[in-house]
Design an enzyme around this catalytic site. Structure first.
Site, PDB file in Angstrom:
ATOM      1  N   LYS A   1      18.711  34.700 -10.270  1.00  0.00           N
ATOM      2  CA  LYS A   1      19.762  33.689 -10.110  1.00  0.00           C
ATOM      3  C   LYS A   1      20.054  33.029 -11.469  1.00  0.00           C
ATOM      4  O   LYS A   1      19.308  33.226 -12.443  1.00  0.00           O
ATOM      5  CB  LYS A   1      19.315  32.666  -9.064  1.00  0.00           C
ATOM      6  CG  LYS A   1      19.131  33.259  -7.658  1.00  0.00           C
ATOM      7  CD  LYS A   1      18.692  32.182  -6.662  1.00  0.00           C
ATOM      8  CE  LYS A   1      18.453  32.775  -5.280  1.00  0.00           C
ATOM      9  NZ  LYS A   1      18.037  31.722  -4.309  1.00  0.00           N
TER      10      LYS A   1
ATOM     11  N   TYR B   1      26.009  35.250   0.875  1.00  0.00           N
ATOM     12  CA  TYR B   1      25.284  34.217   1.627  1.00  0.00           C
ATOM     13  C   TYR B   1      25.988  33.854   2.930  1.00  0.00           C
ATOM     14  O   TYR B   1      25.765  32.772   3.467  1.00  0.00           O
ATOM     15  CB  TYR B   1      25.072  32.980   0.755  1.00  0.00           C
ATOM     16  CG  TYR B   1      23.893  33.113  -0.194  1.00  0.00           C
ATOM     17  CD1 TYR B   1      22.609  33.369   0.284  1.00  0.00           C
ATOM     18  CD2 TYR B   1      24.054  32.964  -1.571  1.00  0.00           C
ATOM     19  CE1 TYR B   1      21.518  33.494  -0.574  1.00  0.00           C
ATOM     20  CE2 TYR B   1      22.970  33.085  -2.439  1.00  0.00           C
ATOM     21  CZ  TYR B   1      21.707  33.342  -1.937  1.00  0.00           C
ATOM     22  OH  TYR B   1      20.626  33.450  -2.785  1.00  0.00           O
TER      23      TYR B   1
ATOM     24  N   ASN C   1      15.258  28.292  -7.169  1.00  0.00           N
ATOM     25  CA  ASN C   1      14.090  29.141  -6.908  1.00  0.00           C
ATOM     26  C   ASN C   1      14.188  30.525  -7.552  1.00  0.00           C
ATOM     27  O   ASN C   1      13.498  31.460  -7.157  1.00  0.00           O
ATOM     28  CB  ASN C   1      13.779  29.195  -5.409  1.00  0.00           C
ATOM     29  CG  ASN C   1      14.903  29.816  -4.596  1.00  0.00           C
ATOM     30  OD1 ASN C   1      15.891  30.283  -5.161  1.00  0.00           O
ATOM     31  ND2 ASN C   1      14.748  29.834  -3.293  1.00  0.00           N
TER      32      ASN C   1
ATOM     33  N   HIS D   1      16.442  36.089  -5.842  1.00  0.00           N
ATOM     34  CA  HIS D   1      16.731  36.472  -4.457  1.00  0.00           C
ATOM     35  C   HIS D   1      16.204  37.863  -4.192  1.00  0.00           C
ATOM     36  O   HIS D   1      16.267  38.734  -5.060  1.00  0.00           O
ATOM     37  CB  HIS D   1      18.252  36.480  -4.222  1.00  0.00           C
ATOM     38  CG  HIS D   1      18.657  37.255  -3.005  1.00  0.00           C
ATOM     39  ND1 HIS D   1      18.624  36.716  -1.747  1.00  0.00           N
ATOM     40  CD2 HIS D   1      19.043  38.549  -2.849  1.00  0.00           C
ATOM     41  CE1 HIS D   1      18.994  37.647  -0.867  1.00  0.00           C
ATOM     42  NE2 HIS D   1      19.254  38.765  -1.513  1.00  0.00           N
TER      43      HIS D   1
ATOM     44  N   GLU E   1      23.384  44.483   1.283  1.00  0.00           N
ATOM     45  CA  GLU E   1      23.472  43.849  -0.032  1.00  0.00           C
ATOM     46  C   GLU E   1      23.553  44.893  -1.156  1.00  0.00           C
ATOM     47  O   GLU E   1      24.306  44.703  -2.117  1.00  0.00           O
ATOM     48  CB  GLU E   1      22.289  42.885  -0.232  1.00  0.00           C
ATOM     49  CG  GLU E   1      22.393  41.682   0.696  1.00  0.00           C
ATOM     50  CD  GLU E   1      21.149  40.801   0.732  1.00  0.00           C
ATOM     51  OE1 GLU E   1      20.211  41.035  -0.057  1.00  0.00           O
ATOM     52  OE2 GLU E   1      21.123  39.858   1.556  1.00  0.00           O
TER      53      GLU E   1
HETATM   54  P1  RTP Z   1      17.222  34.070  -0.950  1.00  0.00           P
HETATM   55  O1  RTP Z   1      18.104  34.479   0.226  1.00  0.00           O
HETATM   56  O2  RTP Z   1      17.985  33.363  -2.033  1.00  0.00           O
HETATM   57  O3  RTP Z   1      16.382  35.208  -1.441  1.00  0.00           O
HETATM   58  O4  RTP Z   1      16.144  32.997  -0.456  1.00  0.00           O
HETATM   59  P2  RTP Z   1      15.289  33.040   0.871  1.00  0.00           P
HETATM   60  O5  RTP Z   1      15.601  34.272   1.676  1.00  0.00           O
HETATM   61  O6  RTP Z   1      13.866  32.810   0.496  1.00  0.00           O
HETATM   62  O7  RTP Z   1      15.829  31.756   1.624  1.00  0.00           O
HETATM   63  P3  RTP Z   1      17.101  31.623   2.573  1.00  0.00           P
HETATM   64  O8  RTP Z   1      16.660  30.931   3.806  1.00  0.00           O
HETATM   65  O9  RTP Z   1      17.832  32.919   2.710  1.00  0.00           O
HETATM   66  O10 RTP Z   1      18.017  30.594   1.755  1.00  0.00           O
HETATM   67  C1  RTP Z   1      18.891  31.037   0.747  1.00  0.00           C
HETATM   68  C2  RTP Z   1      18.826  30.098  -0.423  1.00  0.00           C
HETATM   69  O11 RTP Z   1      19.400  28.854  -0.060  1.00  0.00           O
HETATM   70  C3  RTP Z   1      18.742  27.805  -0.728  1.00  0.00           C
HETATM   71  N1  RTP Z   1      18.223  26.881   0.253  1.00  0.00           N
HETATM   72  N2  RTP Z   1      18.308  25.589   0.108  1.00  0.00           N
HETATM   73  N3  RTP Z   1      18.149  22.806   0.512  1.00  0.00           N
HETATM   74  C4  RTP Z   1      17.617  23.611   1.411  1.00  0.00           C
HETATM   75  O12 RTP Z   1      17.046  23.227   2.402  1.00  0.00           O
HETATM   76  C5  RTP Z   1      17.742  25.041   1.187  1.00  0.00           C
HETATM   77  N4  RTP Z   1      17.320  25.981   1.997  1.00  0.00           N
HETATM   78  C6  RTP Z   1      17.626  27.153   1.397  1.00  0.00           C
HETATM   79  C7  RTP Z   1      17.586  28.403  -1.517  1.00  0.00           C
HETATM   80  O13 RTP Z   1      17.964  28.517  -2.876  1.00  0.00           O
HETATM   81  C8  RTP Z   1      17.406  29.758  -0.877  1.00  0.00           C
HETATM   82  O14 RTP Z   1      16.910  30.687  -1.802  1.00  0.00           O
HETATM   83 MG    MG Z   2      17.532  34.882   2.164  1.00  0.00          MG
END
Ligand code: RTP
Ligand code: MG
Length: 148
Positions: free
Chosen positions: A9, A49, A112, A115, A126
Protein backbone atom coordinates in the site's frame (compact mmCIF):
# COMPACT_ATOMS: atom_id res chain seq x y z
CA UNK A 1 -0.25 -23.94 -8.92
CA UNK A 2 -2.05 -21.49 -6.60
CA UNK A 3 -1.73 -17.72 -7.10
CA UNK A 4 -2.53 -14.73 -4.92
CA UNK A 5 -2.62 -10.96 -5.23
CA UNK A 6 -0.42 -8.90 -2.90
CA UNK A 7 -0.18 -5.11 -2.84
CA UNK A 8 2.26 -2.92 -0.95
CA UNK A 9 0.00 0.00 0.00
CA UNK A 10 1.09 3.66 -0.28
CA UNK A 11 2.48 3.66 3.29
CA UNK A 12 4.64 0.61 2.57
CA UNK A 13 6.04 2.22 -0.58
CA UNK A 14 6.74 5.54 1.17
CA UNK A 15 8.45 3.72 4.04
CA UNK A 16 10.73 1.88 1.60
CA UNK A 17 9.45 -1.57 2.55
CA UNK A 18 8.89 -2.88 -1.00
CA UNK A 19 12.21 -4.75 -1.01
CA UNK A 20 11.55 -6.22 2.43
CA UNK A 21 8.12 -7.50 1.32
CA UNK A 22 9.54 -9.08 -1.84
CA UNK A 23 12.46 -10.55 0.14
CA UNK A 24 10.12 -12.29 2.59
CA UNK A 25 7.96 -13.86 -0.13
CA UNK A 26 10.98 -14.89 -2.20
CA UNK A 27 12.83 -16.34 0.78
CA UNK A 28 9.77 -18.38 1.75
CA UNK A 29 9.92 -20.08 -1.65
CA UNK A 30 7.14 -18.36 -3.58
CA UNK A 31 7.50 -17.32 -7.21
CA UNK A 32 6.89 -13.78 -8.43
CA UNK A 33 4.80 -13.88 -11.63
CA UNK A 34 3.50 -10.27 -11.75
CA UNK A 35 4.92 -6.95 -10.53
CA UNK A 36 4.10 -3.31 -11.24
CA UNK A 37 3.96 0.11 -9.61
CA UNK A 38 0.51 1.69 -10.00
CA UNK A 39 -0.96 5.11 -9.33
CA UNK A 40 -4.40 3.67 -8.60
CA UNK A 41 -7.55 5.26 -10.02
CA UNK A 42 -10.56 5.80 -7.78
CA UNK A 43 -12.49 3.37 -10.00
CA UNK A 44 -9.95 0.57 -9.50
CA UNK A 45 -9.65 1.21 -5.74
CA UNK A 46 -13.44 1.12 -5.34
CA UNK A 47 -13.67 -2.11 -7.36
CA UNK A 48 -10.88 -3.71 -5.36
CA UNK A 49 -12.50 -2.86 -2.01
CA UNK A 50 -16.12 -3.24 -3.24
CA UNK A 51 -16.87 -5.76 -0.46
CA UNK A 52 -16.33 -2.93 2.07
CA UNK A 53 -18.48 -0.36 0.22
CA UNK A 54 -20.99 -0.02 3.08
CA UNK A 55 -18.39 0.09 5.87
CA UNK A 56 -17.67 3.43 7.62
CA UNK A 57 -13.97 3.30 6.67
CA UNK A 58 -14.61 2.75 2.91
CA UNK A 59 -14.15 6.41 1.88
CA UNK A 60 -10.95 6.95 3.82
CA UNK A 61 -9.58 3.57 2.71
CA UNK A 62 -10.14 4.37 -0.98
CA UNK A 63 -8.73 7.90 -0.56
CA UNK A 64 -5.64 6.44 1.06
CA UNK A 65 -5.06 3.79 -1.62
CA UNK A 66 -5.18 6.44 -4.38
CA UNK A 67 -3.08 8.99 -2.45
CA UNK A 68 0.32 7.71 -3.71
CA UNK A 69 1.66 4.79 -5.76
CA UNK A 70 1.27 1.15 -4.71
CA UNK A 71 3.26 -1.90 -5.79
CA UNK A 72 1.03 -4.70 -7.07
CA UNK A 73 2.24 -8.29 -7.28
CA UNK A 74 1.12 -11.80 -8.00
CA UNK A 75 2.84 -14.64 -6.13
CA UNK A 76 2.60 -18.30 -7.04
CA UNK A 77 3.20 -21.47 -5.02
CA UNK A 78 1.77 -24.25 -2.92
CA UNK A 79 -0.72 -22.83 -0.40
CA UNK A 80 0.31 -19.26 -1.22
CA UNK A 81 -3.08 -17.66 -0.52
CA UNK A 82 -3.26 -18.66 3.15
CA UNK A 83 0.52 -18.44 3.60
CA UNK A 84 0.57 -14.83 2.35
CA UNK A 85 -2.08 -13.88 4.91
CA UNK A 86 0.14 -15.43 7.62
CA UNK A 87 3.25 -13.62 6.39
CA UNK A 88 1.24 -10.35 6.33
CA UNK A 89 -0.35 -10.77 9.79
CA UNK A 90 -3.58 -9.55 11.42
CA UNK A 91 -5.44 -6.54 10.00
CA UNK A 92 -4.67 -4.36 13.04
CA UNK A 93 -0.86 -4.20 13.26
CA UNK A 94 -1.04 -3.92 17.04
CA UNK A 95 -2.66 -7.38 17.10
CA UNK A 96 -0.35 -8.82 14.45
CA UNK A 97 2.31 -11.22 15.71
CA UNK A 98 5.94 -10.11 15.70
CA UNK A 99 7.56 -11.80 12.70
CA UNK A 100 4.68 -10.82 10.42
CA UNK A 101 5.00 -7.78 8.15
CA UNK A 102 2.26 -5.81 9.91
CA UNK A 103 3.49 -7.01 13.32
CA UNK A 104 7.04 -5.90 12.61
CA UNK A 105 6.40 -2.57 10.86
CA UNK A 106 2.94 -1.16 11.61
CA UNK A 107 0.97 0.52 14.41
CA UNK A 108 -2.33 1.71 12.84
CA UNK A 109 -5.13 -0.29 11.16
CA UNK A 110 -5.46 2.40 8.49
CA UNK A 111 -1.71 2.20 7.74
CA UNK A 112 -1.19 -1.55 7.70
CA UNK A 113 1.27 -1.52 4.80
CA UNK A 114 0.13 -4.41 2.67
CA UNK A 115 -2.85 -6.26 1.24
CA UNK A 116 -3.22 -9.95 0.48
CA UNK A 117 -6.20 -11.79 -1.03
CA UNK A 118 -8.21 -13.59 1.66
CA UNK A 119 -9.51 -16.70 -0.19
CA UNK A 120 -9.26 -18.61 -3.50
CA UNK A 121 -12.27 -16.77 -5.04
CA UNK A 122 -11.02 -13.27 -4.12
CA UNK A 123 -7.48 -14.18 -5.19
CA UNK A 124 -8.71 -15.16 -8.66
CA UNK A 125 -10.85 -11.99 -8.91
CA UNK A 126 -8.07 -9.67 -7.74
CA UNK A 127 -5.36 -11.23 -9.94
CA UNK A 128 -7.67 -10.75 -12.91
CA UNK A 129 -8.72 -7.20 -11.89
CA UNK A 130 -5.14 -5.95 -11.44
CA UNK A 131 -3.21 -7.99 -14.02
CA UNK A 132 -5.59 -9.50 -16.58
CA UNK A 133 -3.37 -11.79 -18.64
CA UNK A 134 -0.12 -9.82 -18.14
CA UNK A 135 1.53 -12.48 -15.98
CA UNK A 136 4.85 -14.22 -16.51
CA UNK A 137 4.86 -17.94 -17.09
CA UNK A 138 8.12 -19.33 -15.74
CA UNK A 139 9.46 -22.17 -13.66
CA UNK A 140 12.24 -21.36 -11.21
CA UNK A 141 15.10 -23.84 -11.63
CA UNK A 142 15.20 -24.34 -7.85
CA UNK A 143 11.75 -25.98 -7.96
CA UNK A 144 13.06 -29.51 -7.18
CA UNK A 145 14.65 -28.03 -4.03
CA UNK A 146 11.32 -26.49 -2.94
CA UNK A 147 8.91 -29.29 -3.79
CA UNK A 148 9.01 -33.05 -3.33
P1 RTP B 1 -6.64 -6.01 3.22
O1 RTP B 1 -7.96 -6.36 2.54
O2 RTP B 1 -6.21 -4.59 2.97
O3 RTP B 1 -5.57 -7.02 2.92
O4 RTP B 1 -6.81 -6.11 4.80
P2 RTP B 1 -7.55 -7.24 5.62
O5 RTP B 1 -8.11 -8.29 4.70
O6 RTP B 1 -6.63 -7.69 6.70
O7 RTP B 1 -8.74 -6.42 6.27
P3 RTP B 1 -10.16 -6.07 5.66
O8 RTP B 1 -11.18 -6.43 6.68
O9 RTP B 1 -10.32 -6.62 4.28
O10 RTP B 1 -10.11 -4.47 5.58
C1 RTP B 1 -9.54 -3.81 4.48
C2 RTP B 1 -8.72 -2.65 4.95
O11 RTP B 1 -9.58 -1.66 5.49
C3 RTP B 1 -8.94 -0.99 6.55
N1 RTP B 1 -9.75 -1.11 7.73
N2 RTP B 1 -9.96 -0.11 8.54
N3 RTP B 1 -10.86 1.52 10.66
C4 RTP B 1 -11.21 0.25 10.64
O12 RTP B 1 -11.89 -0.28 11.49
C5 RTP B 1 -10.75 -0.56 9.52
N4 RTP B 1 -11.04 -1.82 9.31
C6 RTP B 1 -10.40 -2.17 8.17
C7 RTP B 1 -7.59 -1.66 6.79
O13 RTP B 1 -6.57 -0.89 6.19
C8 RTP B 1 -7.76 -2.99 6.09
O14 RTP B 1 -6.52 -3.46 5.62
MG1 MG C 1 -9.27 -7.87 3.02
Amino acid sequence: MERTFVMVKPDGVQRALVGEVIRRFEAKGFTLVGLKMVQVSRELAEKHYDVHRERPFFGSLVNFIISAPVVAMVWEGKGVIAAARKIIGATNPLNAEPGTIRGDYGVDIGRNLIHGSDAPETAAQEVSLWFGDELANWEPTIKPWLYE
